[in-house]
Design a protein around this motif. Structure first.
Motif, PDB file in Angstrom:
ATOM      1  N   VAL A  20       0.840  -1.203   0.000  1.00 13.53           N
ATOM      2  CA  VAL A  20       0.000   0.000   0.000  1.00 13.53           C
ATOM      3  C   VAL A  20       0.872   1.249   0.000  1.00 13.53           C
ATOM      4  CG1 VAL A  20      -1.982  -1.076   1.145  1.00 13.53           C
ATOM      5  CG2 VAL A  20      -0.148  -0.105   2.525  1.00 13.53           C
ATOM      6  N   SER A  21       0.279   2.362  -0.416  1.00 18.91           N
ATOM      7  CA  SER A  21       1.027   3.622  -0.419  1.00 18.91           C
ATOM      8  C   SER A  21       1.279   4.093   1.011  1.00 18.91           C
ATOM      9  CB  SER A  21       0.279   4.685  -1.214  1.00 18.91           C
ATOM     10  OG  SER A  21      -1.039   4.865  -0.688  1.00 18.91           O
ATOM     11  N   THR A  22       0.230   4.065   1.852  1.00 19.66           N
ATOM     12  CA  THR A  22       0.358   4.428   3.269  1.00 19.66           C
ATOM     13  C   THR A  22      -0.622   3.568   4.069  1.00 19.66           C
ATOM     14  OG1 THR A  22      -1.410   6.078   3.547  1.00 19.66           O
ATOM     15  CG2 THR A  22       0.650   6.840   2.524  1.00 19.66           C
ATOM     16  N   ILE A  23      -0.527   3.678   5.387  1.00 19.71           N
ATOM     17  CA  ILE A  23      -1.568   3.102   6.246  1.00 19.71           C
ATOM     18  C   ILE A  23      -2.203   4.236   7.060  1.00 19.71           C
ATOM     19  CG2 ILE A  23      -0.821   0.701   6.384  1.00 19.71           C
ATOM     20  CD1 ILE A  23       0.764   1.423   8.892  1.00 19.71           C
ATOM     21  N   GLU A  43      -6.672 -16.680  13.032  1.00 16.20           N
ATOM     22  CA  GLU A  43      -6.061 -18.006  13.061  1.00 16.20           C
ATOM     23  C   GLU A  43      -6.059 -18.647  11.673  1.00 16.20           C
ATOM     24  OE1 GLU A  43      -7.954 -20.385  16.015  1.00 16.20           O
ATOM     25  OE2 GLU A  43      -7.262 -19.128  17.680  1.00 16.20           O
ATOM     26  N   ARG A  44      -6.773 -18.014  10.780  1.00 15.47           N
ATOM     27  CA  ARG A  44      -6.885 -18.525   9.404  1.00 15.47           C
ATOM     28  C   ARG A  44      -5.991 -17.756   8.444  1.00 15.47           C
ATOM     29  NH1 ARG A  44     -12.923 -19.573   6.971  1.00 15.47           N
ATOM     30  NH2 ARG A  44     -12.350 -20.454   4.944  1.00 15.47           N
ATOM     31  N   VAL A  45      -5.998 -16.430   8.569  1.00 16.96           N
ATOM     32  CA  VAL A  45      -5.179 -15.587   7.697  1.00 16.96           C
ATOM     33  C   VAL A  45      -4.768 -14.330   8.463  1.00 16.96           C
ATOM     34  CG1 VAL A  45      -7.194 -14.443   6.696  1.00 16.96           C
ATOM     35  CG2 VAL A  45      -5.067 -14.493   5.408  1.00 16.96           C
ATOM     36  N   GLN A  46      -3.567 -13.858   8.194  1.00 22.47           N
ATOM     37  CA  GLN A  46      -3.022 -12.683   8.868  1.00 22.47           C
ATOM     38  C   GLN A  46      -2.454 -11.724   7.827  1.00 22.47           C
ATOM     39  OE1 GLN A  46      -2.650 -10.115  11.128  1.00 22.47           O
ATOM     40  NE2 GLN A  46      -2.595 -11.753  12.632  1.00 22.47           N
ATOM     41  N   PHE A  47      -2.695 -10.433   8.020  1.00 25.15           N
ATOM     42  CA  PHE A  47      -2.199  -9.424   7.088  1.00 25.15           C
ATOM     43  C   PHE A  47      -0.931  -8.763   7.643  1.00 25.15           C
ATOM     44  CE2 PHE A  47      -6.647  -8.154   5.232  1.00 25.15           C
ATOM     45  CZ  PHE A  47      -6.760  -9.410   4.671  1.00 25.15           C
ATOM     46  N   ASP A  48       0.048  -8.566   6.777  1.00 27.46           N
ATOM     47  CA  ASP A  48       1.178  -7.690   7.037  1.00 27.46           C
ATOM     48  C   ASP A  48       1.156  -6.587   5.979  1.00 27.46           C
ATOM     49  OD1 ASP A  48       1.938  -9.383   9.090  1.00 27.46           O
ATOM     50  OD2 ASP A  48       3.414 -10.457   7.894  1.00 27.46           O
ATOM     51  N   PHE A  49       1.895  -5.501   6.214  1.00 28.81           N
ATOM     52  CA  PHE A  49       1.820  -4.329   5.339  1.00 28.81           C
ATOM     53  C   PHE A  49       3.210  -3.845   4.944  1.00 28.81           C
ATOM     54  CE2 PHE A  49      -2.096  -4.635   7.609  1.00 28.81           C
ATOM     55  CZ  PHE A  49      -3.074  -4.127   6.768  1.00 28.81           C
ATOM     56  N   PHE A  50       3.410  -3.686   3.643  1.00 34.17           N
ATOM     57  CA  PHE A  50       4.642  -3.108   3.096  1.00 34.17           C
ATOM     58  C   PHE A  50       4.268  -1.718   2.598  1.00 34.17           C
ATOM     59  CE2 PHE A  50       8.079  -2.539   0.017  1.00 34.17           C
ATOM     60  CZ  PHE A  50       9.172  -3.098   0.685  1.00 34.17           C
ATOM     61  N   VAL A  51       4.799  -0.673   3.251  1.00 34.40           N
ATOM     62  CA  VAL A  51       4.265   0.684   3.128  1.00 34.40           C
ATOM     63  C   VAL A  51       5.270   1.610   2.442  1.00 34.40           C
ATOM     64  CG1 VAL A  51       3.339   2.624   4.421  1.00 34.40           C
ATOM     65  CG2 VAL A  51       2.948   0.299   5.250  1.00 34.40           C
ATOM     66  N   HIS A  52       4.795   2.339   1.459  1.00 35.64           N
ATOM     67  CA  HIS A  52       5.656   3.265   0.712  1.00 35.64           C
ATOM     68  C   HIS A  52       6.043   4.497   1.524  1.00 35.64           C
ATOM     69  CE1 HIS A  52       4.435   1.783  -3.566  1.00 35.64           C
ATOM     70  NE2 HIS A  52       4.534   0.799  -2.703  1.00 35.64           N
ATOM     71  N   ALA A  53       5.082   5.088   2.218  1.00 39.28           N
ATOM     72  CA  ALA A  53       5.333   6.370   2.883  1.00 39.28           C
ATOM     73  C   ALA A  53       4.722   6.364   4.277  1.00 39.28           C
ATOM     74  CB  ALA A  53       4.751   7.514   2.061  1.00 39.28           C
ATOM     75  N   HIS A  72       8.550  -0.610   6.721  1.00 41.63           N
ATOM     76  CA  HIS A  72       8.797   0.716   6.162  1.00 41.63           C
ATOM     77  C   HIS A  72      10.163   0.721   5.478  1.00 41.63           C
ATOM     78  CE1 HIS A  72       5.385   2.586   8.272  1.00 41.63           C
ATOM     79  NE2 HIS A  72       5.755   1.912   9.342  1.00 41.63           N
ATOM     80  N   PRO A  73      10.239   0.384   4.196  1.00 46.60           N
ATOM     81  CA  PRO A  73      11.539   0.347   3.518  1.00 46.60           C
ATOM     82  C   PRO A  73      12.114   1.730   3.236  1.00 46.60           C
ATOM     83  CG  PRO A  73       9.781  -0.045   1.959  1.00 46.60           C
ATOM     84  CD  PRO A  73       9.129  -0.007   3.311  1.00 46.60           C
ATOM     85  N   GLY A  74      11.291   2.771   3.300  1.00 48.10           N
ATOM     86  CA  GLY A  74      11.698   4.119   2.917  1.00 48.10           C
ATOM     87  C   GLY A  74      11.048   4.494   1.597  1.00 48.10           C
ATOM     88  N   ARG A  75      10.928   5.768   1.358  1.00 44.95           N
ATOM     89  CA  ARG A  75      10.293   6.242   0.128  1.00 44.95           C
ATOM     90  C   ARG A  75      11.164   5.918  -1.080  1.00 44.95           C
ATOM     91  NH1 ARG A  75       6.056   9.989   1.167  1.00 44.95           N
ATOM     92  NH2 ARG A  75       6.078  10.474  -1.038  1.00 44.95           N
ATOM     93  N   VAL A  76      10.528   5.547  -2.164  1.00 39.47           N
ATOM     94  CA  VAL A  76      11.248   5.234  -3.403  1.00 39.47           C
ATOM     95  C   VAL A  76      12.122   6.405  -3.825  1.00 39.47           C
ATOM     96  CG1 VAL A  76      10.979   4.705  -5.851  1.00 39.47           C
ATOM     97  CG2 VAL A  76       9.487   3.616  -4.180  1.00 39.47           C
ATOM     98  N   GLU A  77      11.585   7.620  -3.669  1.00 39.80           N
ATOM     99  CA  GLU A  77      12.343   8.814  -4.086  1.00 39.80           C
ATOM    100  C   GLU A  77      13.632   8.972  -3.288  1.00 39.80           C
ATOM    101  OE1 GLU A  77       7.926   9.521  -4.593  1.00 39.80           O
ATOM    102  OE2 GLU A  77       9.262   8.672  -3.084  1.00 39.80           O
TER     103      GLU A  77
END
Length: 376
Positions: A20-23, A43-53, A72-77
């Protein structure tokens, strides 16, 4: 019987990585995902988030409190595209994700390509918009679509319009944006008066609301044009604008330039948006384009009237007689709709619940669709 990963006798949920872009708490996409996330069986499914900003007001604390992870990998820019994609690859490999679900529009194919390289079997592209403001993306949109067609195992959309924008004539599945209806039903009218007074609005004033990011497609300038016309007609009104964004300062300056300060309230980003729906008489949505228009749906669930542009999906109409779709080319039509009578009566709570069920917006329906998409 649903599938789970197991270590010894311990069963682990399947993990899905949301890209996603943000949370941020004000985003329609983010709120849609969180509505589902709160109601899935962890217990069936779990969400994780990879966030742009990163943003100041986010869902991160809530996500981690119910077992999710936020990366939070950091902004692409700032870190560069290759570094960003390497970080994504490392995260996917480290958790052995069952599925990767990209909510990033035309660029989804890039992230799903990385997921494919990392061996993820279920790769989901999810379209929420009907256009892009990025010239760079528009220049290579054809190639980005090809990448999605190559790498996505599931093509989803929030509406028919957003699906056609991203996938053109390729097949896709519309997954409707489910609502946590309890937040918007049975709003306390006592709170309505309380919140009006809290931000300096008298009881006998017409309250026109807008909820959305201050960005070009939300078309706040049109609201200022409406305000000028209403002032000329000596209508007692206030416009309550909920949200933040890159154009907020510019819009506030434009309000001052037109000497409309007494008619506007800038509220900022809010977690409990339902409190503001309680005080609105009419929600205005003059967007130039929307992938769907969650707030139009929320307002109808709160049994409030809505005036929306043709840029808002007609899929948001619950059939309750609470929404009108108008062209942006004729401001008089908007003024007449604001001031004129509305046919019919305000629907009951049962009317709203029945309509949500019939139109597929009940949260239970969405949760089941997500289970099917992830094959869990």
């Amino acid at each position: 019987m649903f599938l789970v990963q197991s270590i010894g006798n311990i069963q682990k949920p399947r993990r899905v990585l949301m890209i996603v872009s943000t949370i941020g708490v004000s985003g329609g996409v983010q709120n849609t995902i969180m509505n589902v996330y709160r109601h899935i069986d962890k217990e069936r499914v779990q969400f994780d988030f990879f966030v742009h900003a990163e943003v100041e007001e986010s869902f991160e604390e809530e996500i981690t409190s119910i077992g999710g992870k936020v990366y939070h990998p950091g902004r692409v820019e700032s870190i560069g595209v290759l570094h960003f994609l390497r970080e994504l690859y490392k995260v996917i490999k480290s958790e052995d994700y069952h599925a990767v679900h990209a909510h990033t529009g035309p660029t989804s194919g890039i992230f799903l390509f990385v997921a494919m390289l990392a061996g993820v079997k279920i790769r989901v592209a999810h379209s929420h918009g009907t256009s892009t403001n990025s010239r760079r993306v528009n220049r290579v949109l054809f190639l980005l679509r090809v990448l999605i067609f190559m790498c996505a195992t599931e093509r989803l959309a929030a509406s028919r319009e957003s699906g056609y924008f991203l996938y053109k004539n390729r097949s896709f599945k519309v997954v409707k944006n489910a609502l946590e209806t309890y937040r918007f039903l049975n709003l306390d009218q006592g709170h309505n008066l309380l919140w009006r007074r809290k931000i300096g609005i008298s009881d006998d004033v017409l309250v026109l609301g807008h909820v959305g990011r201050f960005s070009p497609e939300k078309n706040h300038v049109f609201l200022i044009r409406l305000a000028n016309t209403l002032r000329e007609k000596a209508v007692p009104f206030v416009m309550v604008l909920v949200g933040d964004g890159e154009l907020k300062t510019e819009i506030m300056d434009l309000v001052r330039h037109n000497k409309l300060e007494e008619y506007f309230r800038f509220i900022g980003t809010q977690r409990e948006i339902e409190k503001y729906f309680a005080m609105f008489d009419i929600l205005l949505l003059p967007s130039t384009h929307e992938g769907f228009g969650n707030v139009a749906l929320e307002a109808q669930v709160a049994r409030k009237r809505v005036i929306a542009s043709h840029g808002v999906s007609r899929d948001t109409d619950l059939g309750l007689g609470l929404i009108k779709f108008l062209s942006l080319t004729n401001i008089d039509d908007w003024i007449n709709a604001i001031l004129g009578p509305w046919p019919g009566t305000i629907p009951t709570v049962d009317d709203v619940l029945n309509s949500l069920e019939i139109n597929g917006f009940a949260i239970g329906v969405a949760v089941q669709e997500y289970y099917e998409i992830y094959a869990v």
